[in-house]
Design an enzyme around this catalytic site. Structure first.
Site, PDB file in Angstrom:
ATOM      1  N   ARG A   1       0.682  -1.172  -0.006  1.00 45.97           N
ATOM      2  CA  ARG A   1      -0.047  -0.163  -0.053  1.00 45.97           C
ATOM      3  C   ARG A   1       0.759   1.200  -0.181  1.00 45.97           C
ATOM      4  NH1 ARG A   1      -1.433   1.391   4.580  1.00 45.97           N
ATOM      5  NH2 ARG A   1      -2.098  -0.427   5.518  1.00 45.97           N
TER       6      ARG A   1
ATOM      7  N   TYR B   1     -17.351  17.373 -13.929  1.00 51.53           N
ATOM      8  CA  TYR B   1     -18.123  16.080 -14.164  1.00 51.53           C
ATOM      9  C   TYR B   1     -19.021  15.736 -12.978  1.00 51.53           C
ATOM     10  CZ  TYR B   1     -18.040  10.931 -13.299  1.00 51.53           C
ATOM     11  OH  TYR B   1     -18.332  10.025 -13.200  1.00 51.53           O
TER      12      TYR B   1
ATOM     13  N   ASP C   1      -8.397  19.828 -12.729  1.00 51.41           N
ATOM     14  CA  ASP C   1      -8.647  18.665 -13.528  1.00 51.41           C
ATOM     15  C   ASP C   1      -8.566  18.688 -15.081  1.00 51.41           C
ATOM     16  OD1 ASP C   1      -9.838  16.578 -14.504  1.00 51.41           O
ATOM     17  OD2 ASP C   1     -11.567  16.324 -13.171  1.00 51.41           O
TER      18      ASP C   1
ATOM     19  N   LYS D   1      -9.276   7.696 -18.596  1.00 50.40           N
ATOM     20  CA  LYS D   1      -9.432   8.327 -19.997  1.00 50.40           C
ATOM     21  C   LYS D   1      -8.317   8.387 -20.728  1.00 50.40           C
ATOM     22  CE  LYS D   1     -13.283   8.810 -18.016  1.00 50.40           C
ATOM     23  NZ  LYS D   1     -13.379   8.614 -16.475  1.00 50.40           N
TER      24      LYS D   1
END
Ligand code: P1T
Length: 380
Positions: free
Chosen positions: A46, A98, A170, A195
């Site tokens: 992690r 978004y 973003d 994306k």
């Protein structure tokens, strides 16, 4: 070094043990330690994973940033970034983002004392008006999803910094090939790597890159403490994706221009949302801060019935959420990506029932246009 050289090499050395030219997928949860406190710098996956480190360094280099942190999704990256804000502090946000970003801010983070104001950030005076002594962040999306509003990154950074607030952008719709927000004074860039960075519609992920060491240390702490890390396999997929980012974005951009030009002339199209169009209100700003206009085009066909006809008539384009992959995707923001936005806000922004969004893929341009053409011809 040029963009593609950086994309192919940054963060990636041939594997020390074998010489493998591609960074291996270190599919392990933990690492053997030689003794107490004696290890090779890797203790638990992690916290540290070489494949994830490689993609973090790679995307940081592409954005011109010193530090990068990869997360399990774009939303996880945005959530981690908002952990820089404490209860009682204020954030100004682009009023078209978004839908998931709007939902995270209004339905979850506002429960923890974070205060949000949503404004049209393409008008820098609106940002200035909302700045308060407790404003610690201005969160921008440019161009916005889905109505492609463009914000002047340099102008907003200037006023935000004067008020002591960080600027986050973003950059999902552009990718670092078409826009590098840090070059215009932005402090932090977030991406949904799902994306263009991945580019092949086969992995969900997110990344945050930045230069400020104190904020970077906090993000690393959040990444490890909250644990929404990008998996080794998904990190590897994004690394594979960025190697061809420049080539892909050039082609997305070329086809985007052709599709937009076709739509702009089509009688069934009531309104086009595309920053490359001379009639786009922020066309000049887009030209100044973007290398191109990308592969996202939205247009309004006037009614739900007309939009439904388009969705049910396309043969090559696939009706699906998401964007930035090799295949052309077509979507209905009002009921899909922006369903969680209030109806009155949707109406104000132009996210009508007739709005159609296209993520142009890498199929042949003529085939994409022919498919949209035959679908539009079915509108009565
Ligand atoms: O889906 P995820 O990887 O969590 O990324 C969220 C996200 C963040 N920012 C922008 C600008 C986005 O477009 C997205 C996700 N968007 C879609 C799924 C979509 O179809 O628009």
């Amino acid at each position: 070094m040029g963009f593609s050289t950086t994309a192919i090499h940054a963060g990636q050395e041939p594997d020390e043990a074998t010489g493998a030219v591609t960074v291996p997928i270190y599919q392990t949860s933990t690492y053997a330690q030689e003794g107490l406190g004696k290890n090779k710098g890797f203790e638990y996956a992690r916290t540290q994973n070489p494949t994830r480190f490689a993609v973090e360094r790679n995307i940081a280099a592409l954005e011109g940033a010193r530090f990068g942190y990869a997360f399990a999704s774009g939303m996880a990256a945005i959530d981690a970034t908002l952990r820089l804000i404490k209860g009682g502090e204020h954030v100004i946000v682009s009023d078209n983002t978004y839908g998931g970003t709007f939902r995270l801010f209004t339905k979850i983070l506002s429960n923890y004392g974070l205060e949000f104001d949503f404004v049209n950030t393409s008008d820098v005076s609106k940002v200035e008006e909302k700045l308060k002594p407790n404003t610690r962040m201005v969160f921008l999306e440019t161009p916005t999803n889905p109505v492609m509003i463009v914000t002047d990154l340099q102008a907003v950074s200037y006023v935000a910094h004067a008020a002591g607030a960080r600027v986050v952008c973003d950059n999902t719709f552009m990718s670092p090939y078409l826009q590098r927000p840090l070059d215009f004074g932005v402090d932090i860039v977030v991406h949904s790597t799902t994306k263009y960075l991945n580019g092949h519609s086969d992995g969900v992920g997110g990344v945050v890159v930045l230069n400020d060491e104190e904020d970077a240390n906090w993000l690393a702490f959040v990444q490890n403490s909250a644990g929404a890390i990008l998996s080794p396999f998904d990190s590897w997929l994004v690394l594979r994706g960025t190697k061809t980012l420049a080539l892909r974005m050039e082609q997305h951009d070329r086809t985007g221009r052709a599709v937009a030009a076709f739509l702009e002339e089509h009688p069934a199209v009531r309104k086009l949302y595309y920053p490359g169009s001379l009639s786009h209100p922020q066309h000049e700003i887009a030209k100044r801060q973007q290398r191109g206009f990308g592969g996202m085009v939205a247009f309004d066909v006037g009614s739900l019935d007309a939009a439904r006809t388009v969705f049910e008539s396309v043969k090559l384009c696939t009706l699906a959420e998401s964007l930035g992959g090799v295949e052309t995707l077509i979507s209905h923001p009002a009921t899909m990506t922006h369903a969680s936005v209030l109806p009155e806000t949707r109406a104000r922004l132009g996210i009508t029932e007739g709005l159609v969004r296209i993520s142009v893929g890498l199929e042949d341009t003529d085939d994409i246009i022919a498919d949209i053409d035959q679908a539009l011809a079915k509108i009565e």
